[in-house]
Each structure stands twice: as structure tokens, then as C-alpha cells.
Design a protein around this motif. Structure first.
Motif, PDB file in Angstrom:
ATOM      1  N   LEU A 162      -1.679 -11.410  -4.475  1.00  0.00           N
ATOM      2  CA  LEU A 162      -0.325 -11.704  -4.944  1.00  0.00           C
ATOM      3  C   LEU A 162       0.458 -12.421  -3.853  1.00  0.00           C
ATOM      4  N   ARG A 163       1.303 -13.330  -4.265  1.00  0.00           N
ATOM      5  CA  ARG A 163       2.081 -14.101  -3.290  1.00  0.00           C
ATOM      6  C   ARG A 163       3.090 -13.232  -2.536  1.00  0.00           C
ATOM      7  N   ALA A 164       3.651 -12.261  -3.193  1.00  0.00           N
ATOM      8  CA  ALA A 164       4.673 -11.417  -2.565  1.00  0.00           C
ATOM      9  C   ALA A 164       4.032 -10.445  -1.583  1.00  0.00           C
ATOM     10  N   GLN A 165       4.784 -10.097  -0.559  1.00  0.00           N
ATOM     11  CA  GLN A 165       4.332  -9.087   0.402  1.00  0.00           C
ATOM     12  C   GLN A 165       4.340  -7.730  -0.305  1.00  0.00           C
ATOM     13  N   THR A 166       3.231  -7.041  -0.304  1.00  0.00           N
ATOM     14  CA  THR A 166       3.163  -5.739  -0.954  1.00  0.00           C
ATOM     15  C   THR A 166       3.235  -4.642   0.092  1.00  0.00           C
ATOM     16  N   ARG A 167       3.915  -3.587  -0.272  1.00  0.00           N
ATOM     17  CA  ARG A 167       4.021  -2.419   0.600  1.00  0.00           C
ATOM     18  C   ARG A 167       2.966  -1.410   0.196  1.00  0.00           C
ATOM     19  N   PRO A 168       2.621  -0.494   1.096  1.00  0.00           N
ATOM     20  CA  PRO A 168       1.678   0.549   0.697  1.00  0.00           C
ATOM     21  C   PRO A 168       2.295   1.430  -0.384  1.00  0.00           C
ATOM     22  N   LEU A 169       1.454   2.064  -1.165  1.00  0.00           N
ATOM     23  CA  LEU A 169       1.947   3.020  -2.142  1.00  0.00           C
ATOM     24  C   LEU A 169       2.633   4.164  -1.408  1.00  0.00           C
ATOM     25  N   ALA A 170       3.728   4.673  -1.986  1.00  0.00           N
ATOM     26  CA  ALA A 170       4.496   5.718  -1.319  1.00  0.00           C
ATOM     27  C   ALA A 170       4.905   6.796  -2.318  1.00  0.00           C
ATOM     28  N   PRO A 171       4.047   7.781  -2.551  1.00  0.00           N
ATOM     29  CA  PRO A 171       4.453   8.881  -3.419  1.00  0.00           C
ATOM     30  C   PRO A 171       5.755   9.501  -2.908  1.00  0.00           C
ATOM     31  N   ASP A 172       6.613   9.913  -3.832  1.00  0.00           N
ATOM     32  CA  ASP A 172       7.894  10.483  -3.427  1.00  0.00           C
ATOM     33  C   ASP A 172       7.703  11.708  -2.539  1.00  0.00           C
ATOM     34  N   LEU A 173       6.847  12.613  -2.969  1.00  0.00           N
ATOM     35  CA  LEU A 173       6.525  13.794  -2.175  1.00  0.00           C
ATOM     36  C   LEU A 173       5.012  13.962  -2.179  1.00  0.00           C
ATOM     37  N   LEU A 174       4.475  14.253  -1.033  1.00  0.00           N
ATOM     38  CA  LEU A 174       3.033  14.410  -0.896  1.00  0.00           C
ATOM     39  C   LEU A 174       2.767  15.583   0.037  1.00  0.00           C
ATOM     40  N   LEU A 175       2.044  16.570  -0.470  1.00  0.00           N
ATOM     41  CA  LEU A 175       1.659  17.736   0.318  1.00  0.00           C
ATOM     42  C   LEU A 175       0.158  17.621   0.568  1.00  0.00           C
ATOM     43  N   VAL A 176      -0.219  17.531   1.839  1.00  0.00           N
ATOM     44  CA  VAL A 176      -1.609  17.236   2.196  1.00  0.00           C
ATOM     45  C   VAL A 176      -2.180  18.299   3.124  1.00  0.00           C
ATOM     46  N   LEU A 177      -3.346  18.786   2.789  1.00  0.00           N
ATOM     47  CA  LEU A 177      -4.165  19.544   3.721  1.00  0.00           C
ATOM     48  C   LEU A 177      -5.208  18.536   4.179  1.00  0.00           C
ATOM     49  N   PRO A 178      -5.002  17.926   5.358  1.00  0.00           N
ATOM     50  CA  PRO A 178      -5.816  16.772   5.768  1.00  0.00           C
ATOM     51  C   PRO A 178      -7.316  16.990   5.588  1.00  0.00           C
TER      52      PRO A 178
END
Length: 168
Positions: free
Chosen positions: A119-135
Motif C-alpha cells: 500500500l502506498r500509505a505508511q501503515t502502523r502496526p496493529l494495536a489492540p486496545d488492551l492486550l494481556l500477555v503471558l509472554p
């Protein structure tokens, strides 16, 4: 101030009567009503306030479930790291608000970025509003949608959440 103090100040003149009127209105209003009067007239704030409210409810629930919560960075959309650590049963979960930096933080390759690289536009990474992670083990995605439009919540929101889940 107590009512008797307000009555005394009110006798000091017109300027003070205005202040007393404001103080009486604040005393009479409940906290939710006052917040609604002060904040809800600004439409641009509503989705962010909703997201912060959901974050607050999540933190309260995690605390009630026995989690020890530690703030690790300021709440911001561009921190690049999690904002809280939640220790439960000896394990440390990472809680993110606007989790766009999660992929880089955990050294994971994004599925989304290569798909939109043309895509021509600069894309940002996906950003879930809230994310709880056990790495390395588990993740819980929460997407916050504040809107009266069913299509935005049910269609766009659901598709967005499914993409986040695929990415995670």
C-alpha cells in the motif's frame, strides 16, 4: 465546605455568591453526573474515556482475582512497552493499552505488516486496545468500541478483533 461555611462566604459579596453557587452544584451532583456534565460534551474524548474505563475495570478485576499490579510505564499510545505487570500465582503477565509495540517487544514477526506493505500509505502496526500477555504462552485481546452504530461495533469491531487474534 460545609453548608454553614458556604452561607458565611455567600454574605461576602457578589463574586463570592457565584463561587458558592458552583460549590453547591458540585456538592449536589454525584460523581458520575458531574463527570458526565464535564466530559461527555466533548465527543472526541468519549472513546478514550471508555477505553480507560475498561482498563480500570480490568485492573480492578485482576486485583480482585489476586493479581499484584505494578505500573511499568505511563499510559500512552506510543510507549512501545506494556504499562502494567500483573503477577498471579508467581507468573508475570504484561498488560498493554494500545499494544502496537508488542510485536517488536516480544521479537515476533507481524503477519499484518507484509500483507499491507504494497500500500502506498505508511501503515502502523496493529494495536489492540488492551492486550494481556503471558509472554510466550497466552494472550487475551480486548477491543474497545464506543459507538451507537451497530455496524461499527459488530462488523468493524469484530473483524478488527479477529485480525488482532490472528496476529497474536
Amino acid at each position: 465546605p460545609r453548608p454553614s461555611e458556604l452561607a458565611a462566604v455567600e454574605r461576602e459579596g457578589a463574586v463570592w455568591r457565584r463561587l458558592v453557587d458552583v460549590a453547591r452544584r458540585i456538592r449536589a451532583a454525584s460523581a458520575p453526573e458531574l463527570a458526565a456534565q464535564l466530559l461527555l460534551p466533548v465527543p472526541e474524548l468519549r472513546p478514550t474515556l471508555f477505553q480507560l474505563g475498561v482498563l480500570g475495570e480490568l485492573l480492578v478485576a485482576l486485583g480482585a482475582a489476586g493479581g499484584a499490579i505494578t505500573s511499568t510505564s505511563p499510559l500512552s499510545f506510543v510507549t512501545g512497552r506494556e504499562q502494567f505487570h500483573v503477577t498471579m500465582r508467581g507468573r508475570v503477565w504484561h498488560l498493554w493499552m494500545e499494544a502496537g509495540g508488542a510485536w517488536q517487544r516480544y521479537g515476533s514477526a507481524s503477519v499484518y505488516r507484509p500483507m499491507v506493505s504494497g500500500l502506498r500509505a505508511q501503515t502502523r502496526p496493529l494495536a489492540p486496545d488492551l492486550l494481556l500477555v503471558l509472554p510466550g504462552e497466552a494472550a487475551f485481546v480486548i477491543e474497545c468500541k464506543y459507538s451507537g452504530h451497530a455496524d461499527y461495533v459488530g462488523r468493524t469491531g469484530l473483524a478488527q478483533t479477529l485480525l488482532y487474534m490472528t496476529e497474536v
